[in-house]
Design a protein around this motif. Structure first.
Motif, PDB file in Angstrom:
ATOM      1  N   SER A   1     -74.920 -28.756 -82.952  1.00  0.00           N
ATOM      2  CA  SER A   1     -74.041 -28.657 -84.129  1.00  0.00           C
ATOM      3  C   SER A   1     -74.222 -27.262 -84.609  1.00  0.00           C
ATOM      4  O   SER A   1     -73.527 -26.688 -85.358  1.00  0.00           O
ATOM      5  N   LEU A   2     -75.190 -26.007 -84.667  1.00  0.00           N
ATOM      6  CA  LEU A   2     -74.751 -24.905 -85.435  1.00  0.00           C
ATOM      7  C   LEU A   2     -74.765 -24.750 -87.181  1.00  0.00           C
ATOM      8  O   LEU A   2     -74.594 -24.189 -87.308  1.00  0.00           O
ATOM      9  N   ASN A   3     -75.316 -26.421 -87.173  1.00  0.00           N
ATOM     10  CA  ASN A   3     -75.472 -26.318 -88.722  1.00  0.00           C
ATOM     11  C   ASN A   3     -76.782 -26.896 -89.452  1.00  0.00           C
ATOM     12  O   ASN A   3     -77.828 -27.818 -88.785  1.00  0.00           O
ATOM     13  N   TRP A   4     -77.934 -26.074 -89.369  1.00  0.00           N
ATOM     14  CA  TRP A   4     -79.095 -25.547 -89.336  1.00  0.00           C
ATOM     15  C   TRP A   4     -79.211 -26.772 -89.942  1.00  0.00           C
ATOM     16  O   TRP A   4     -79.321 -26.943 -91.306  1.00  0.00           O
ATOM     17  N   PRO A   5     -81.133 -27.798 -90.062  1.00  0.00           N
ATOM     18  CA  PRO A   5     -81.463 -28.369 -90.627  1.00  0.00           C
ATOM     19  C   PRO A   5     -82.731 -27.964 -92.424  1.00  0.00           C
ATOM     20  O   PRO A   5     -82.633 -26.345 -91.270  1.00  0.00           O
ATOM     21  N   VAL A   6     -82.113 -28.300 -93.255  1.00  0.00           N
ATOM     22  CA  VAL A   6     -82.821 -27.411 -93.845  1.00  0.00           C
ATOM     23  C   VAL A   6     -84.641 -27.650 -93.869  1.00  0.00           C
ATOM     24  O   VAL A   6     -84.870 -28.619 -93.392  1.00  0.00           O
ATOM     25  N   GLU A   7     -84.779 -26.324 -93.951  1.00  0.00           N
ATOM     26  CA  GLU A   7     -86.226 -26.688 -93.583  1.00  0.00           C
ATOM     27  C   GLU A   7     -87.182 -25.249 -94.353  1.00  0.00           C
ATOM     28  O   GLU A   7     -86.809 -24.395 -94.849  1.00  0.00           O
ATOM     29  N   ASP A   8     -88.315 -24.936 -94.378  1.00  0.00           N
ATOM     30  CA  ASP A   8     -89.395 -24.338 -95.364  1.00  0.00           C
ATOM     31  C   ASP A   8     -90.963 -24.253 -94.290  1.00  0.00           C
ATOM     32  O   ASP A   8     -91.640 -24.678 -94.495  1.00  0.00           O
ATOM     33  N   GLY A   9     -90.499 -23.259 -93.060  1.00  0.00           N
ATOM     34  CA  GLY A   9     -91.940 -23.650 -92.176  1.00  0.00           C
ATOM     35  C   GLY A   9     -93.047 -22.569 -92.859  1.00  0.00           C
ATOM     36  O   GLY A   9     -94.434 -23.341 -92.306  1.00  0.00           O
ATOM     37  N   TRP A  10     -92.811 -22.144 -94.301  1.00  0.00           N
ATOM     38  CA  TRP A  10     -94.112 -21.894 -94.600  1.00  0.00           C
ATOM     39  C   TRP A  10     -94.709 -23.173 -95.283  1.00  0.00           C
ATOM     40  O   TRP A  10     -96.473 -23.331 -94.962  1.00  0.00           O
ATOM     41  N   VAL A  11     -93.896 -23.724 -95.922  1.00  0.00           N
ATOM     42  CA  VAL A  11     -94.553 -25.171 -96.428  1.00  0.00           C
ATOM     43  C   VAL A  11     -95.078 -26.787 -95.452  1.00  0.00           C
ATOM     44  O   VAL A  11     -95.733 -27.069 -95.451  1.00  0.00           O
ATOM     45  N   ASN A  12     -93.331 -26.716 -94.838  1.00  0.00           N
ATOM     46  CA  ASN A  12     -93.641 -27.553 -93.513  1.00  0.00           C
ATOM     47  C   ASN A  12     -93.243 -27.465 -91.918  1.00  0.00           C
ATOM     48  O   ASN A  12     -91.664 -27.259 -92.065  1.00  0.00           O
ATOM     49  N   TYR A  13     -93.414 -27.128 -90.890  1.00  0.00           N
ATOM     50  CA  TYR A  13     -92.148 -27.517 -89.966  1.00  0.00           C
ATOM     51  C   TYR A  13     -91.758 -28.722 -89.918  1.00  0.00           C
ATOM     52  O   TYR A  13     -91.700 -29.802 -90.282  1.00  0.00           O
ATOM     53  N   ASN A  14     -89.833 -28.203 -89.221  1.00  0.00           N
ATOM     54  CA  ASN A  14     -89.478 -29.525 -89.388  1.00  0.00           C
ATOM     55  C   ASN A  14     -90.181 -30.664 -87.921  1.00  0.00           C
ATOM     56  O   ASN A  14     -90.634 -30.236 -87.549  1.00  0.00           O
ATOM     57  N   ALA A  15     -89.684 -32.094 -88.735  1.00  0.00           N
ATOM     58  CA  ALA A  15     -90.393 -32.695 -87.195  1.00  0.00           C
ATOM     59  C   ALA A  15     -89.936 -32.320 -85.549  1.00  0.00           C
ATOM     60  O   ALA A  15     -90.635 -32.647 -84.868  1.00  0.00           O
ATOM     61  N   LEU A  16     -88.821 -31.500 -85.410  1.00  0.00           N
ATOM     62  CA  LEU A  16     -88.733 -30.659 -83.561  1.00  0.00           C
ATOM     63  C   LEU A  16     -89.590 -30.469 -83.881  1.00  0.00           C
ATOM     64  O   LEU A  16     -89.910 -29.779 -82.437  1.00  0.00           O
ATOM     65  N   GLN A  17     -89.743 -28.999 -85.086  1.00  0.00           N
ATOM     66  CA  GLN A  17     -90.537 -27.662 -84.365  1.00  0.00           C
ATOM     67  C   GLN A  17     -91.629 -28.770 -84.630  1.00  0.00           C
ATOM     68  O   GLN A  17     -92.862 -28.315 -83.391  1.00  0.00           O
ATOM     69  N   THR A  18     -92.690 -29.498 -85.335  1.00  0.00           N
ATOM     70  CA  THR A  18     -94.047 -29.865 -84.951  1.00  0.00           C
ATOM     71  C   THR A  18     -94.033 -30.686 -83.457  1.00  0.00           C
ATOM     72  O   THR A  18     -95.270 -29.949 -82.909  1.00  0.00           O
ATOM     73  N   ILE A  19     -92.965 -31.369 -83.258  1.00  0.00           N
ATOM     74  CA  ILE A  19     -93.191 -31.679 -81.661  1.00  0.00           C
ATOM     75  C   ILE A  19     -93.351 -30.535 -80.777  1.00  0.00           C
ATOM     76  O   ILE A  19     -94.274 -30.490 -79.766  1.00  0.00           O
ATOM     77  N   SER A  20     -92.197 -29.791 -80.249  1.00  0.00           N
ATOM     78  CA  SER A  20     -92.565 -28.365 -79.776  1.00  0.00           C
ATOM     79  C   SER A  20     -93.670 -28.199 -79.889  1.00  0.00           C
ATOM     80  O   SER A  20     -94.052 -27.535 -78.709  1.00  0.00           O
ATOM     81  N   TYR A  21     -94.065 -27.819 -81.181  1.00  0.00           N
ATOM     82  CA  TYR A  21     -95.292 -26.995 -81.662  1.00  0.00           C
ATOM     83  C   TYR A  21     -96.307 -27.498 -80.611  1.00  0.00           C
ATOM     84  O   TYR A  21     -97.500 -26.720 -80.210  1.00  0.00           O
ATOM     85  N   PHE A  22     -96.363 -28.864 -80.836  1.00  0.00           N
ATOM     86  CA  PHE A  22     -98.039 -29.687 -80.205  1.00  0.00           C
ATOM     87  C   PHE A  22     -97.749 -29.797 -79.099  1.00  0.00           C
ATOM     88  O   PHE A  22     -98.496 -29.506 -78.172  1.00  0.00           O
ATOM     89  N   LEU A  23     -96.259 -29.989 -78.626  1.00  0.00           N
ATOM     90  CA  LEU A  23     -96.883 -29.707 -76.959  1.00  0.00           C
ATOM     91  C   LEU A  23     -97.167 -28.614 -76.750  1.00  0.00           C
ATOM     92  O   LEU A  23     -97.813 -28.302 -75.133  1.00  0.00           O
ATOM     93  N   VAL A  24     -96.795 -27.132 -76.577  1.00  0.00           N
ATOM     94  CA  VAL A  24     -96.901 -26.165 -76.357  1.00  0.00           C
ATOM     95  C   VAL A  24     -98.250 -26.067 -76.730  1.00  0.00           C
ATOM     96  O   VAL A  24     -99.567 -25.307 -75.236  1.00  0.00           O
ATOM     97  N   VAL A  25     -99.176 -26.695 -77.404  1.00  0.00           N
ATOM     98  CA  VAL A  25    -101.016 -25.773 -77.981  1.00  0.00           C
ATOM     99  C   VAL A  25    -101.123 -27.399 -76.972  1.00  0.00           C
ATOM    100  O   VAL A  25    -102.454 -26.445 -76.532  1.00  0.00           O
ATOM    101  N   PHE A  26    -101.025 -28.351 -77.038  1.00  0.00           N
ATOM    102  CA  PHE A  26    -101.833 -30.034 -76.758  1.00  0.00           C
ATOM    103  C   PHE A  26    -101.565 -30.051 -75.163  1.00  0.00           C
ATOM    104  O   PHE A  26    -102.540 -31.122 -74.972  1.00  0.00           O
ATOM    105  N   VAL A  27    -100.570 -29.577 -75.366  1.00  0.00           N
ATOM    106  CA  VAL A  27     -99.780 -30.525 -73.141  1.00  0.00           C
ATOM    107  C   VAL A  27     -99.708 -28.893 -72.390  1.00  0.00           C
ATOM    108  O   VAL A  27    -100.625 -29.189 -71.694  1.00  0.00           O
ATOM    109  N   ALA A  28     -98.827 -28.891 -73.067  1.00  0.00           N
ATOM    110  CA  ALA A  28     -98.706 -27.453 -71.619  1.00  0.00           C
ATOM    111  C   ALA A  28     -99.819 -26.581 -71.459  1.00  0.00           C
ATOM    112  O   ALA A  28     -99.911 -26.072 -70.681  1.00  0.00           O
TER     113      ALA A  28
END
Length: 309
Positions: free
Chosen positions: A173-200
């Motif tokens: 919806s182009l209304n970005w979720p509140v995030e701070d990647g320095w402290v913690n990735y949001n849930a969608l980022q975590t799943i995406s990075y997990f799929l890239v690193v440990f599956v793809a």
């Protein structure tokens, strides 16, 4: 045929021109997704869902904070390697008749009982960058475990799935979720990075090894048919391309300076250091892309084997 018609015909046959349709198609799809997401987000039940699941989950207390310098270097090297892996992979897929071939010199430190196999120069380039990518990846896994950074990439609670859906709807919806990647990735980022690193990534390696000309085991070939590897390898490449495209867009759309500082300068700031490191890395990638001409590749490949037409 006129000269302009001849040029258009030549352009249409170009392997990269075949991908041009993706740009307008992507714009249309993006517009439809944004309109649909905004309509869905306005529903009362959906607003309650977004309130209950804001898009992030809590990390374990032992999870490290911040992005270390080694991870920034790994990220930059991985981007460089994957660029040429995708490029050479597409060239292999679209080149009907290779014009240059490479055969390993069966001398010196590298000697095998089986005779060297002649492969196309594009495949040589693909295997070369695959090897660099794998070496970089093995080091990445070791450091990931040794420093505890794996805790930031692996889902540790079932609540990550509704939160990932919430984050995805907010992005769409182009209304970005509140995030701070320095402290913690949001849930969608975590799943995406997990799929890239440990599956793809493991899938790309496993299927690539099966398709390699060095694969000679007849017994294992029956258990792991090459048709299966081919059916998986190309979709994995498409997944990487899609991930990279979305990843780059969101890096610049959700706070470019801060994100680039995280990824390239390993610091939590809004200065320009990360941007200039990224600009230098991008310039190097562009220069290497245009420098990777047949006569250059032939000279490099000749250092480890015999190149022929």
């Amino acid at each position: 045929m006129t000269s302009s018609g001849s040029r258009l015909a030549t352009l249409a046959e170009n392997r990269w021109f075949k991908l041009v349709w993706i740009i307008p198609a992507g714009i249309v799809v993006l517009a439809v997704v944004v309109l649909a997401a905004r309509g869905i987000r306005s529903l009362p039940d959906v607003q309650s869902f977004l309130t209950e699941y804001p898009g992030t989950t809590t990390l374990p207390d032992s999870a490290p904070m911040g992005i270390p310098a080694w991870l920034a270097w790994q990220h930059g090297l991985n981007a460089f390697f994957i660029l040429f892996i995708i490029r050479s992979g597409w060239q292999i897929r679209t080149t009907k008749r290779p014009t240059m071939f490479w055969k390993r010199n069966n001398t010196g430190l590298i000697r095998t009982k089986t005779p060297p196999i002649k492969i196309s120069l594009n495949l040589w380039l693909h295997i070369t960058f695959d090897t660099l990518w794998v070496v970089n990846g093995v080091l990445f896994y070791v450091l990931l475990v040794a420093t505890g950074q794996w805790l930031r990439l692996i889902p540790v609670t079932w609540e990550i799935f509704p939160n990932a859906l919430s984050a995805g709807l907010q992005y769409a919806s182009l209304n970005w979720p509140v995030e701070d990647g320095w402290v913690n990735y949001n849930a969608l980022q975590t799943i995406s990075y997990f799929l890239v690193v440990f599956v793809a990534a493991p899938l790309a390696l496993a299927t690539g090894l099966r398709m390699s000309p060095s694969w000679t085991s007849k017994r294992l070939s029956k258990l792991y048919p090459i048709a299966v590897a081919r059916a998986v390898h190309f979709p994995v490449m498409i997944f990487f391309v899609a991930f990279i495209a979305v990843h780059v867009i969101l890096v610049f759309a959700t706070g470019a300076l801060r994100n680039l500082n995280h990824m390239y300068a390993a610091q939590n700031a809004d200065g320009w250091l990360g941007f200039w490191i990224f600009a230098g890395a991008l310039a190097l990638m562009i220069a290497a892309w245009f420098a990777a001409q047949p006569f250059v590749l032939r000279a490099i490949a000749s250092l480890t084997g015999t190149v022929s037409r």
